[in-house]
Design an enzyme around this catalytic site. Sequence first.
Site, PDB file in Angstrom:
ATOM      1  N   CYS A  49      42.853  36.173  45.986  1.00  0.00           N
ATOM      2  CA  CYS A  49      43.977  35.598  45.251  1.00  0.00           C
ATOM      3  C   CYS A  49      44.094  34.099  45.511  1.00  0.00           C
ATOM      4  O   CYS A  49      44.631  33.361  44.699  1.00  0.00           O
ATOM      5  CB  CYS A  49      45.267  36.307  45.623  1.00  0.00           C
ATOM      6  SG  CYS A  49      45.482  36.497  47.389  1.00  0.00           S
ATOM      7  N   GLU A  83      53.181  38.833  43.994  1.00  0.00           N
ATOM      8  CA  GLU A  83      52.109  37.867  44.197  1.00  0.00           C
ATOM      9  C   GLU A  83      51.045  38.200  43.166  1.00  0.00           C
ATOM     10  O   GLU A  83      50.447  39.281  43.203  1.00  0.00           O
ATOM     11  CB  GLU A  83      51.566  38.019  45.616  1.00  0.00           C
ATOM     12  CG  GLU A  83      50.823  36.801  46.080  1.00  0.00           C
ATOM     13  CD  GLU A  83      49.505  37.167  46.657  1.00  0.00           C
ATOM     14  OE1 GLU A  83      48.498  36.931  45.969  1.00  0.00           O
ATOM     15  OE2 GLU A  83      49.483  37.701  47.767  1.00  0.00           O
TER      16      GLU A  83
HETATM   17  P1  NDP Z   1      46.586  45.647  38.630  1.00  0.00           P
HETATM   18  O1  NDP Z   1      47.710  44.762  38.350  1.00  0.00           O
HETATM   19  O2  NDP Z   1      46.097  46.518  37.577  1.00  0.00           O
HETATM   20  O3  NDP Z   1      46.932  46.587  39.872  1.00  0.00           O
HETATM   21  C1  NDP Z   1      47.584  46.139  41.017  1.00  0.00           C
HETATM   22  C2  NDP Z   1      48.287  47.301  41.670  1.00  0.00           C
HETATM   23  O4  NDP Z   1      49.280  47.810  40.786  1.00  0.00           O
HETATM   24  C3  NDP Z   1      47.369  48.478  41.953  1.00  0.00           C
HETATM   25  O5  NDP Z   1      47.773  49.102  43.145  1.00  0.00           O
HETATM   26  C4  NDP Z   1      47.613  49.391  40.768  1.00  0.00           C
HETATM   27  O6  NDP Z   1      47.293  50.722  41.018  1.00  0.00           O
HETATM   28  C5  NDP Z   1      49.089  49.187  40.603  1.00  0.00           C
HETATM   29  N1  NDP Z   1      49.590  49.577  39.303  1.00  0.00           N
HETATM   30  C6  NDP Z   1      49.032  49.378  38.094  1.00  0.00           C
HETATM   31  N2  NDP Z   1      49.835  49.857  37.137  1.00  0.00           N
HETATM   32  C7  NDP Z   1      50.908  50.375  37.743  1.00  0.00           C
HETATM   33  C8  NDP Z   1      52.082  51.043  37.297  1.00  0.00           C
HETATM   34  N3  NDP Z   1      52.308  51.244  36.028  1.00  0.00           N
HETATM   35  N4  NDP Z   1      52.978  51.457  38.218  1.00  0.00           N
HETATM   36  C9  NDP Z   1      52.784  51.246  39.515  1.00  0.00           C
HETATM   37  N5  NDP Z   1      51.690  50.637  40.003  1.00  0.00           N
HETATM   38  C10 NDP Z   1      50.764  50.207  39.121  1.00  0.00           C
HETATM   39  O7  NDP Z   1      45.474  44.748  39.207  1.00  0.00           O
HETATM   40  P2  NDP Z   1      43.989  45.131  39.611  1.00  0.00           P
HETATM   41  O8  NDP Z   1      43.990  45.448  41.055  1.00  0.00           O
HETATM   42  O9  NDP Z   1      43.379  46.138  38.716  1.00  0.00           O
HETATM   43  O10 NDP Z   1      43.330  43.744  39.335  1.00  0.00           O
HETATM   44  C11 NDP Z   1      43.307  43.263  38.028  1.00  0.00           C
HETATM   45  C12 NDP Z   1      43.407  41.774  38.017  1.00  0.00           C
HETATM   46  O11 NDP Z   1      44.536  41.333  38.747  1.00  0.00           O
HETATM   47  C13 NDP Z   1      42.271  41.063  38.675  1.00  0.00           C
HETATM   48  O12 NDP Z   1      41.193  40.977  37.831  1.00  0.00           O
HETATM   49  C14 NDP Z   1      42.879  39.748  38.978  1.00  0.00           C
HETATM   50  O13 NDP Z   1      42.819  38.923  37.862  1.00  0.00           O
HETATM   51  C15 NDP Z   1      44.303  40.065  39.287  1.00  0.00           C
HETATM   52  N6  NDP Z   1      44.563  40.115  40.715  1.00  0.00           N
HETATM   53  C16 NDP Z   1      45.220  39.084  41.257  1.00  0.00           C
HETATM   54  C17 NDP Z   1      45.480  39.052  42.582  1.00  0.00           C
HETATM   55  C18 NDP Z   1      46.248  37.940  43.154  1.00  0.00           C
HETATM   56  O14 NDP Z   1      46.870  38.102  44.179  1.00  0.00           O
HETATM   57  N7  NDP Z   1      46.231  36.765  42.582  1.00  0.00           N
HETATM   58  C19 NDP Z   1      45.041  40.116  43.504  1.00  0.00           C
HETATM   59  C20 NDP Z   1      44.342  41.182  42.819  1.00  0.00           C
HETATM   60  C21 NDP Z   1      44.157  41.161  41.480  1.00  0.00           C
HETATM   61  P3  NDP Z   1      45.946  51.367  40.425  1.00  0.00           P
HETATM   62  O15 NDP Z   1      44.831  50.616  41.004  1.00  0.00           O
HETATM   63  O16 NDP Z   1      46.026  52.759  40.885  1.00  0.00           O
HETATM   64  O17 NDP Z   1      46.032  51.227  38.950  1.00  0.00           O
END
Ligand code: NDP
Length: 687
Positions: free
Chosen positions: A295, A256
Site C-alpha cells: 500500500c 486504508e
Molecule cells: P478488496 O477491497 O476487494 O478486499 C479487501 C478486503 O475486503 C478483503 O478482506 C475482502 O475479502 C474484503 N471484502 C470485499 N468485499 C467485502 C464485502 N462486501 N464485505 C466485507 N468484506 C469485503 O481488495 P483486494 O484485497 O481484492 O485488492 C484489490 C485492490 O485493492 C488491489 O488491487 C489494490 O489496488 C487495492 N489494495 C490497496 C491496498 C492499500 O492499502 N492501498 C491494500 C490492498 C489492496 P475477500 O478477499 O474475501 O473478498
Amino acid sequence: MQQLTSYIMGQWLFGQGESRKIYHALTGEALYEVSTEGLPLVDSLAYGRKHGGDALAAMTFQQRGQMLKAVAKYLLERKDYLYEISAQTGATKVDSWVDIEGGIATLFAFSGLANRELPDDTIWPEDEMIPLSKQGQFIARHILTSRRGVALHINAFNFPCWGMLEKLAPTWLAGVPAIIKPATASAQLTQAMVSLIVESGLVPEGAIQLICGGVGEIFEHLDFEDVVTFTGSAATGQKLKSHPRLREKSIPFTMEADSLNCAILGVDVQPEQPEFSLFIKEIVREMTSKSGQKCTAIRRIIVPGSQLEAVKQALLHRLSGITVGDPAVEGVRMGALINQEQRDDVQEKVLFLQQNGCEILCGGTTQGVNIIGGDIHTGAFYPPTLLYCADPYTHRAVHETEAFGPVATLMSYQTTEQAVELAIMGEGSLAGTVVTAEASVAQEVIRHSARAHGRMLILNEAAATESTGHGSPLPLLVHGGPGRAGGGEELGGLRAVKHYMQRTAIQGSPSMLTAVTKQWSRGAEVYADPVHPFRKYFEDLVIGDTLLTARRTVSEADLVNFACLSGDHFYAHMDKIGAAQSLFGERVAHGYFVVSAAAGLFVDAAVGPVIANYGMENLRFIEPVKIGDTIQVRLTCKKKIKKAQKTQEDKPNGVVEWDVQVFNQHGVVVALYSILTLVERREGDFV
Ligand code: NDP
C-alpha cells in the site's frame, strides 16, 4: 484441496454451500477452499463482546502489554512454520520477513509502549488536570476507557500477518476483542498465525475470532461500541463505509485504501551525487519488494526535467537486472503476485494507463518474460513495469489508478512548486519521499505537501545508512493518509490505541477525580503520615501521601556558593547592577538552586526503598526567589506504575511520580514540577 476453517465462538468451523478457492501464487494450484455459509457469524459478535471483551477489559494496560509480548515470543519461536506457508503467496524470504517478523515486532513495540507509558489500571487518564475554577475545587480531566464492543478488522491480501498484527496490537492493548476477516487470497497464512495464537492459550478465549470467507450479515448487527477497520481497495472500502448500520450507530470506520505514493528527486540533485543513486535504489526496491503489492509502494516518480533521461536510463538498467521467478531458486529477486486474478487486474490497469497518457518503458506485458523456476501461464508472475507520462498535469489517470504490482510511472517537473503540485494531485497518500541534499528543497516540499500525506521521508546521504525506507510503516509513526488513502490513522504509537477507546471529559472536585483516576490532582485531599514517604515500599505508598518539609531561608551565600559550584554566574544571580535593571529588579536565586534546595528539604537521606530519581517533568518557575526569602516544599505521591520484573535477579520495583510544590513565606508557589522515582516493591513477580 484443504478446507480452511474459521475460528468462531471457540470452534474451528467450515461453512456449507459454495466455496471460494485460494491458489498457490507460483503454480496456480488450488490449495484451499473457504466458506462461511451457515456459520454463526452474527453470534460471534456477542460472543466476542462477552467472553473476550470481559476478560480483556478486566486486565490492566500493563497486563495486556505483557500478553502482547508473550504472544510475540510464542510466534517468533514458531516462525519457520509461517515462512513455509508464506512461500505459497509468491513472497520472497525478505517479503515474508517483513510480513511475519515485522508483524511480530509490532506486538513487541506496543508491549514496550504499555510498559513505559501506560498505567497498571484499566482506565487511562489522558492528560493533566484542567483547572476550571478560582478556588481550585472544580477541575476536569480526560479519561479513556475500553469500548465494550468488538473490533472487526477487514484486511487486505498483501500482508496477511503484519496487516493483522498492526491492528491487533493496539486493539488488545485497548482491551477490545477482535474479529479478523483476512482477504481470501492469502487467508491461509493469517489462519496459520491465528491458530498458533489460539493454541498458545496466552490470550483470553474470545479475544480473537477469525472469519475465512464472507462476513455474511455481520454488518447489520454491529453495535455502537464496535469498531470497524478496513484495508483494501477504495471501491470496497467506500461501499462498506456507507453501510447504513455504521451511520445509524455512529460506528467508527478506519479505512486504508488505494494510495498513489510519490517520490520526488530534488531539483538540486545531479547524477554524480550520492542522493541520485539513493533515489534510484529506493524506487527499484519499492517497485519490486512484495512484487509491488504494498500500500505504501512508490507509484509516481517525480523528477526534474533536466534529470529525466538520466533517471530513466538508471532505472531501466537496474530493473533489467531484476530476476523474476520462484523465490526458492537462488538468484531470484522478485516473486509472483498473489494470484492470476490480481495479475489480470494489474495488466488491465497498465493498459488503462497506457490509454491515458502513459507509455511503457519496460515490462507491461507477460509476453516473453523470462521466469526462473516457474511458468508464466500457471504462476502469477508479472515483470517490473516502468511507465512514462509526458503530461502529468493533464492526465489525471496517473494520479488515480493504482496498479497493485511492480508498476510505477515516471514524470517530470520544472520547479519545486510544480513537484509539490504533482505530489498533491494524488489527492491523499500514505507515504511520500523527497530525496535531496538541500535543506531548502526539503523545507519547501514538506511544508507544502505534508497536508496530503500520512508520512514523509526526507532521504539524503546522512540518513541513508540507517533509513528504514519509504515503504516501511513503523509502529510508533502514523500509518494512514488523507483522501484517497482512506482518511484513517493506524499505528502512530499510543494514538493507535485510542481509536479503540472512548474519551470522556470528567469534571468534579480534585478529591473525586483523584479517587476515580487513581492519580492525585492538586487541590485533592492529602494524607500526612509520621513515616517519611521515602521510607515506604511501593505497595505501601498511598496516592495522596504527603510530606510538608521544614523551611529554608535563602541567603546571598547560597547564591554565591551555587554559582561557584555550578559555574553559572548569570547576571540575574550574580551582577547586582545588571540584576537591578532586569525583569526582577534585584538578584534572584538560580532556578536550579531552588530545585536542588527543594530536594535537600524533601529527601530522606538514609538507605531505603527509593532506588533512584530518574527524571523530572513539567518544571515551571512561577515566581522568583529573592535573597532573604524562605522556601518550603510539599511533596505528594501522585501516581504509581508497577513495573514488570524482567528477570528474577532484578530488584522488583515501580515508578512513583511525586508532585512537588515549592512556595515562599507568603504561601505563593515559586516552582511546580513532578519527579519520577524508582521505588522497590516488597514482592517480585517470580514468587
Ligand atoms: P478488496 O477491497 O476487494 O478486499 C479487501 C478486503 O475486503 C478483503 O478482506 C475482502 O475479502 C474484503 N471484502 C470485499 N468485499 C467485502 C464485502 N462486501 N464485505 C466485507 N468484506 C469485503 O481488495 P483486494 O484485497 O481484492 O485488492 C484489490 C485492490 O485493492 C488491489 O488491487 C489494490 O489496488 C487495492 N489494495 C490497496 C491496498 C492499500 O492499502 N492501498 C491494500 C490492498 C489492496 P475477500 O478477499 O474475501 O473478498
